[in-house]
Design an enzyme around this catalytic site. Structure first.
Site, PDB file in Angstrom:
ATOM      1  N   GLU A  28      35.324  37.354  42.984  1.00  0.00           N
ATOM      2  CA  GLU A  28      35.021  37.324  41.561  1.00  0.00           C
ATOM      3  C   GLU A  28      35.413  36.025  40.876  1.00  0.00           C
ATOM      4  O   GLU A  28      34.971  35.755  39.762  1.00  0.00           O
ATOM      5  CB  GLU A  28      35.740  38.472  40.851  1.00  0.00           C
ATOM      6  CG  GLU A  28      37.243  38.324  40.880  1.00  0.00           C
ATOM      7  CD  GLU A  28      37.977  39.574  40.463  1.00  0.00           C
ATOM      8  OE1 GLU A  28      39.070  39.421  39.905  1.00  0.00           O
ATOM      9  OE2 GLU A  28      37.464  40.674  40.689  1.00  0.00           O
ATOM     10  N   GLU A 122      50.581  32.471  35.036  1.00  0.00           N
ATOM     11  CA  GLU A 122      51.699  32.113  35.906  1.00  0.00           C
ATOM     12  C   GLU A 122      51.259  31.961  37.355  1.00  0.00           C
ATOM     13  O   GLU A 122      50.435  32.730  37.852  1.00  0.00           O
ATOM     14  CB  GLU A 122      52.757  33.222  35.814  1.00  0.00           C
ATOM     15  CG  GLU A 122      53.882  33.132  36.800  1.00  0.00           C
ATOM     16  CD  GLU A 122      54.716  34.406  36.854  1.00  0.00           C
ATOM     17  OE1 GLU A 122      55.765  34.387  37.514  1.00  0.00           O
ATOM     18  OE2 GLU A 122      54.318  35.425  36.245  1.00  0.00           O
ATOM     19  N   ASP A 168      41.202  48.799  42.003  1.00  0.00           N
ATOM     20  CA  ASP A 168      40.849  48.108  43.256  1.00  0.00           C
ATOM     21  C   ASP A 168      42.111  47.633  43.956  1.00  0.00           C
ATOM     22  O   ASP A 168      42.132  46.583  44.590  1.00  0.00           O
ATOM     23  CB  ASP A 168      39.922  46.922  42.951  1.00  0.00           C
ATOM     24  CG  ASP A 168      39.267  46.344  44.201  1.00  0.00           C
ATOM     25  OD1 ASP A 168      38.981  47.115  45.136  1.00  0.00           O
ATOM     26  OD2 ASP A 168      39.058  45.116  44.240  1.00  0.00           O
ATOM     27  N   ASP A 185      44.604  40.520  40.048  1.00  0.00           N
ATOM     28  CA  ASP A 185      43.175  40.876  40.068  1.00  0.00           C
ATOM     29  C   ASP A 185      42.906  42.186  39.329  1.00  0.00           C
ATOM     30  O   ASP A 185      42.753  43.243  39.946  1.00  0.00           O
ATOM     31  CB  ASP A 185      42.642  40.964  41.502  1.00  0.00           C
ATOM     32  CG  ASP A 185      42.638  39.618  42.207  1.00  0.00           C
ATOM     33  OD1 ASP A 185      42.765  38.588  41.511  1.00  0.00           O
ATOM     34  OD2 ASP A 185      42.529  39.591  43.437  1.00  0.00           O
TER      35      ASP A 185
END
Length: 280
Positions: A28, A122, A168, A185
């Site tokens: 992505e 970060e 996910d 993510d």
């Protein structure tokens, strides 16, 4: 290195000073290590929908809020403006989730800025100060596996108490920092109360943790933290400090979460077998 075109506007705006190197390229986004004054951070550059292998499935985008009714209508019709609005909503979902989860005490990267499809945050570091590895690149002792599994189950509880399901979660989007696992993510994160698919996603997320760490500590394969925490959440009994046993006995008349877990496990095994056949 020469700054990629997508990062040049952030340099022009003074949000970053220089680009050090590309850190990784995923389904992505592409992530770069950047410098901001004396600090080293990372910049996540989201890929366009046509370049992504991860699709914005209806399961994930259900009940997501948009800025106004015009955007909602355009997204429903699939117009050019609607597709653009959908992209913006997809990208901002991660930003919103990061701020929400950081405030709830969940171990996620600290977000600093979001500008024109680029998330500045970060850089999660290992004990030597380098970029932290993903869990799938690390081999654990049984004791380490049990410790990290327990820590991540606790993080999943904190996320759920904050009203968020990752959607996910697996060994591929958890980093092992110097002081423990950090979850990354989150553009596919869903609202626990507002998305009807949230129970299935939570069970899959927690099941992925069980499956991965069970390779190193086989007794973890028998745990049922996912159904246990969802059952408590659904009844309003889950807090960030609720002790969990890893055992689950469904209430009479309740949804059969064990059967749902078996379906998720079967689907995971089928996908692993398919990837093996395809040579992935």
């Amino acid at each position: 290195m020469k700054a990629p075109a997508r990062l040049q506007p952030l340099i022009d705006e003074g949000l970053i000073d220089s680009v050090v190197r590309q850190l990784m390229s995923g389904k992505e986004a592409t992530v770069y290590v950047v410098r901001v004054g004396e600090d080293t951070r990372c910049a996540k550059v989201y890929k366009a929908a046509t370049q992504r292998s991860f699709r914005q499935a209806v399961d994930y985008t259900e009940n997501r809020k948009v800025k106004n009714s015009r955007q909602a209508r355009a997204m429903a019709k699939g117009t050019r403006y609607g597709r653009q609005a959908q992209e913006e909503a997809w990208q901002s979902a991660e930003v919103d989730a990061l701020y929400r989860l950081a405030a709830a005490g969940v171990r996620v990267p600290v977000p600093y800025n979001f500008h024109d499809g680029v998330l500045l945050m970060e850089l999660v570091a290992d004990a030597e100060g380098g970029a932290a590895p993903r869990l799938n690149d690390v081999v654990f002792t049984p004791e380490e596996a049990r410790r990290h599994h327990a820590a991540l189950v606790q993080q999943a509880v904190r996320m759920l108490c904050a009203g968020v399901v990752h959607g996910d979660l697996s060994e591929f989007n958890i980093l092992l920092a110097a002081d423990g696992p950090v979850i990354i993510d989150l553009p596919q994160a869903v609202d626990a109360a507002g998305n009807r698919h949230a129970p299935r996603m939570l069970l899959r997320d927690v099941g992925n943790l069980r499956h991965f760490f069970g390779r190193f500590a086989p007794e973890l394969r028998a745990t049922e933290y996912g159904p246990e925490m969802w059952s408590l959440y659904e009844r309003g009994l889950l807090t960030a400090d609720t002790p969990l046993s890893g055992r689950f006995e469904p209430l009479q008349g309740a949804v059969d979460l064990r059967a749902l877990m078996r379906e998720i496990d079967d689907a995971r095994d089928e996908e692993a077998a398919r990837q093996l056949r395809m040579g992935f």
